[in-house]
Design a protein around this motif. Structure first.
Motif, PDB file in Angstrom:
ATOM      1  N   GLY A  12      51.686  40.349  40.760  1.00 32.71           N
ATOM      2  CA  GLY A  12      51.298  40.410  42.166  1.00 32.71           C
ATOM      3  C   GLY A  12      49.847  40.195  42.526  1.00 32.71           C
ATOM      4  N   ALA A  13      49.075  41.261  42.499  1.00 29.49           N
ATOM      5  CA  ALA A  13      47.764  41.261  43.126  1.00 29.49           C
ATOM      6  C   ALA A  13      46.698  40.578  42.270  1.00 29.49           C
ATOM      7  CB  ALA A  13      47.354  42.690  43.441  1.00 29.49           C
ATOM      8  N   TRP A  14      46.793  39.268  42.159  1.00 29.49           N
ATOM      9  CA  TRP A  14      45.810  38.518  41.373  1.00 29.49           C
ATOM     10  C   TRP A  14      44.427  38.622  41.993  1.00 29.49           C
ATOM     11  CZ3 TRP A  14      44.041  37.256  37.083  1.00 29.49           C
ATOM     12  CH2 TRP A  14      43.197  36.168  36.870  1.00 29.49           C
ATOM     13  N   ASP A  15      44.353  38.755  43.317  1.00 27.38           N
ATOM     14  CA  ASP A  15      43.051  38.885  43.974  1.00 27.38           C
ATOM     15  C   ASP A  15      42.313  40.136  43.489  1.00 27.38           C
ATOM     16  OD1 ASP A  15      43.274  36.541  45.389  1.00 27.38           O
ATOM     17  OD2 ASP A  15      44.068  37.499  47.186  1.00 27.38           O
ATOM     18  N   ASP A  16      43.050  41.229  43.320  1.00 21.09           N
ATOM     19  CA  ASP A  16      42.437  42.457  42.800  1.00 21.09           C
ATOM     20  C   ASP A  16      41.932  42.235  41.378  1.00 21.09           C
ATOM     21  OD1 ASP A  16      43.093  43.685  45.136  1.00 21.09           O
ATOM     22  OD2 ASP A  16      44.799  44.804  44.330  1.00 21.09           O
ATOM     23  N   ALA A  17      42.769  41.586  40.567  1.00 21.21           N
ATOM     24  CA  ALA A  17      42.403  41.317  39.175  1.00 21.21           C
ATOM     25  C   ALA A  17      41.150  40.451  39.111  1.00 21.21           C
ATOM     26  CB  ALA A  17      43.565  40.652  38.446  1.00 21.21           C
ATOM     27  N   GLU A  34      40.787  30.508  39.128  1.00 25.89           N
ATOM     28  CA  GLU A  34      41.882  29.939  39.904  1.00 25.89           C
ATOM     29  C   GLU A  34      43.161  30.004  39.080  1.00 25.89           C
ATOM     30  OE1 GLU A  34      42.147  25.821  42.238  1.00 25.89           O
ATOM     31  OE2 GLU A  34      40.469  27.153  42.676  1.00 25.89           O
ATOM     32  N   TYR A  35      44.168  30.604  39.654  1.00 23.03           N
ATOM     33  CA  TYR A  35      45.436  30.772  38.936  1.00 23.03           C
ATOM     34  C   TYR A  35      46.580  30.251  39.785  1.00 23.03           C
ATOM     35  CZ  TYR A  35      49.585  32.985  37.046  1.00 23.03           C
ATOM     36  OH  TYR A  35      50.842  33.201  36.551  1.00 23.03           O
ATOM     37  N   ALA A  36      47.328  29.346  39.215  1.00 22.17           N
ATOM     38  CA  ALA A  36      48.517  28.840  39.891  1.00 22.17           C
ATOM     39  C   ALA A  36      49.729  29.244  39.069  1.00 22.17           C
ATOM     40  CB  ALA A  36      48.441  27.322  40.022  1.00 22.17           C
ATOM     41  N   GLU A  37      50.804  29.545  39.743  1.00 18.13           N
ATOM     42  CA  GLU A  37      52.046  29.922  39.064  1.00 18.13           C
ATOM     43  C   GLU A  37      52.385  28.879  38.006  1.00 18.13           C
ATOM     44  OE1 GLU A  37      54.299  32.853  38.404  1.00 18.13           O
ATOM     45  OE2 GLU A  37      53.302  32.903  40.351  1.00 18.13           O
ATOM     46  N   LYS A  39      50.611  28.048  35.501  1.00 17.37           N
ATOM     47  CA  LYS A  39      49.421  27.403  34.939  1.00 17.37           C
ATOM     48  C   LYS A  39      48.555  28.404  34.191  1.00 17.37           C
ATOM     49  CE  LYS A  39      49.904  23.380  37.148  1.00 17.37           C
ATOM     50  NZ  LYS A  39      49.432  22.066  37.174  1.00 17.37           N
ATOM     51  N   SER A  40      49.166  29.432  33.639  1.00 19.41           N
ATOM     52  CA  SER A  40      48.372  30.474  32.996  1.00 19.41           C
ATOM     53  C   SER A  40      47.610  29.951  31.790  1.00 19.41           C
ATOM     54  CB  SER A  40      49.259  31.654  32.602  1.00 19.41           C
ATOM     55  OG  SER A  40      50.300  31.235  31.758  1.00 19.41           O
ATOM     56  N   ASP A  41      48.138  28.939  31.100  1.00 18.06           N
ATOM     57  CA  ASP A  41      47.430  28.379  29.947  1.00 18.06           C
ATOM     58  C   ASP A  41      46.080  27.802  30.343  1.00 18.06           C
ATOM     59  OD1 ASP A  41      49.379  29.126  28.189  1.00 18.06           O
ATOM     60  OD2 ASP A  41      50.252  27.139  27.973  1.00 18.06           O
ATOM     61  N   GLU A  42      46.043  27.155  31.514  1.00 15.52           N
ATOM     62  CA  GLU A  42      44.778  26.582  31.998  1.00 15.52           C
ATOM     63  C   GLU A  42      43.777  27.690  32.279  1.00 15.52           C
ATOM     64  OE1 GLU A  42      45.443  23.925  35.304  1.00 15.52           O
ATOM     65  OE2 GLU A  42      47.052  22.908  34.217  1.00 15.52           O
ATOM     66  N   LEU A  43      44.253  28.751  32.929  1.00 19.05           N
ATOM     67  CA  LEU A  43      43.392  29.895  33.228  1.00 19.05           C
ATOM     68  C   LEU A  43      42.855  30.496  31.935  1.00 19.05           C
ATOM     69  CD1 LEU A  43      42.300  32.168  35.144  1.00 19.05           C
ATOM     70  CD2 LEU A  43      44.468  33.329  34.746  1.00 19.05           C
ATOM     71  N   VAL A  44      43.733  30.745  30.985  1.00 21.88           N
ATOM     72  CA  VAL A  44      43.332  31.335  29.707  1.00 21.88           C
ATOM     73  C   VAL A  44      42.322  30.432  29.000  1.00 21.88           C
ATOM     74  CG1 VAL A  44      44.139  32.012  27.402  1.00 21.88           C
ATOM     75  CG2 VAL A  44      45.426  32.721  29.428  1.00 21.88           C
ATOM     76  N   GLY A  45      42.563  29.142  29.020  1.00 18.02           N
ATOM     77  CA  GLY A  45      41.650  28.192  28.389  1.00 18.02           C
ATOM     78  C   GLY A  45      40.255  28.239  28.992  1.00 18.02           C
ATOM     79  N   ARG A  46      40.189  28.291  30.323  1.00 13.76           N
ATOM     80  CA  ARG A  46      38.880  28.362  30.992  1.00 13.76           C
ATOM     81  C   ARG A  46      38.161  29.654  30.624  1.00 13.76           C
ATOM     82  NH1 ARG A  46      41.710  26.238  35.515  1.00 13.76           N
ATOM     83  NH2 ARG A  46      41.889  28.314  36.392  1.00 13.76           N
ATOM     84  N   LEU A  47      38.901  30.764  30.610  1.00 18.80           N
ATOM     85  CA  LEU A  47      38.271  32.045  30.294  1.00 18.80           C
ATOM     86  C   LEU A  47      37.830  32.090  28.830  1.00 18.80           C
ATOM     87  CD1 LEU A  47      40.492  34.568  32.286  1.00 18.80           C
ATOM     88  CD2 LEU A  47      38.296  33.589  32.925  1.00 18.80           C
ATOM     89  N   GLN A  48      38.596  31.467  27.944  1.00 21.52           N
ATOM     90  CA  GLN A  48      38.190  31.403  26.538  1.00 21.52           C
ATOM     91  C   GLN A  48      36.844  30.712  26.421  1.00 21.52           C
ATOM     92  OE1 GLN A  48      42.269  29.903  24.969  1.00 21.52           O
ATOM     93  NE2 GLN A  48      41.094  30.447  23.167  1.00 21.52           N
TER      94      GLN A  48
END
Length: 65
Positions: A12-17, A34-37, A39-48
């Protein structure tokens, strides 16, 4: 269906996270978080790249928020 490494559970609350992550890691931008349903791999990759952590560390970090 996700593979073995994609056990990211963003509830749910990705904005809080996002807010918590930005407090913890000042170098993260809205673009980085930026997180799209499905597309979590892209998010994880950027954070890595930004945080210099391994994939499992990032997934744990996000799941623990």
């Amino acid at each position: 269906m996700g593979g073995a490494g994609s056990s990211l559970k963003l509830k749910g609350a990705w904005d809080d996270a996002k807010g918590k992550l930005k407090q913890q890691y000042a170098q993260l931008t809205d673009e980085d978080l930026e997180y799209a349903e499905g597309k979590s791999d892209e998010l994880v990759g950027r954070l890595q790249q930004k945080l210099g952590k391994g994939k499992s560390e990032i997934v744990k970090l996000l799941n623990d928020l």
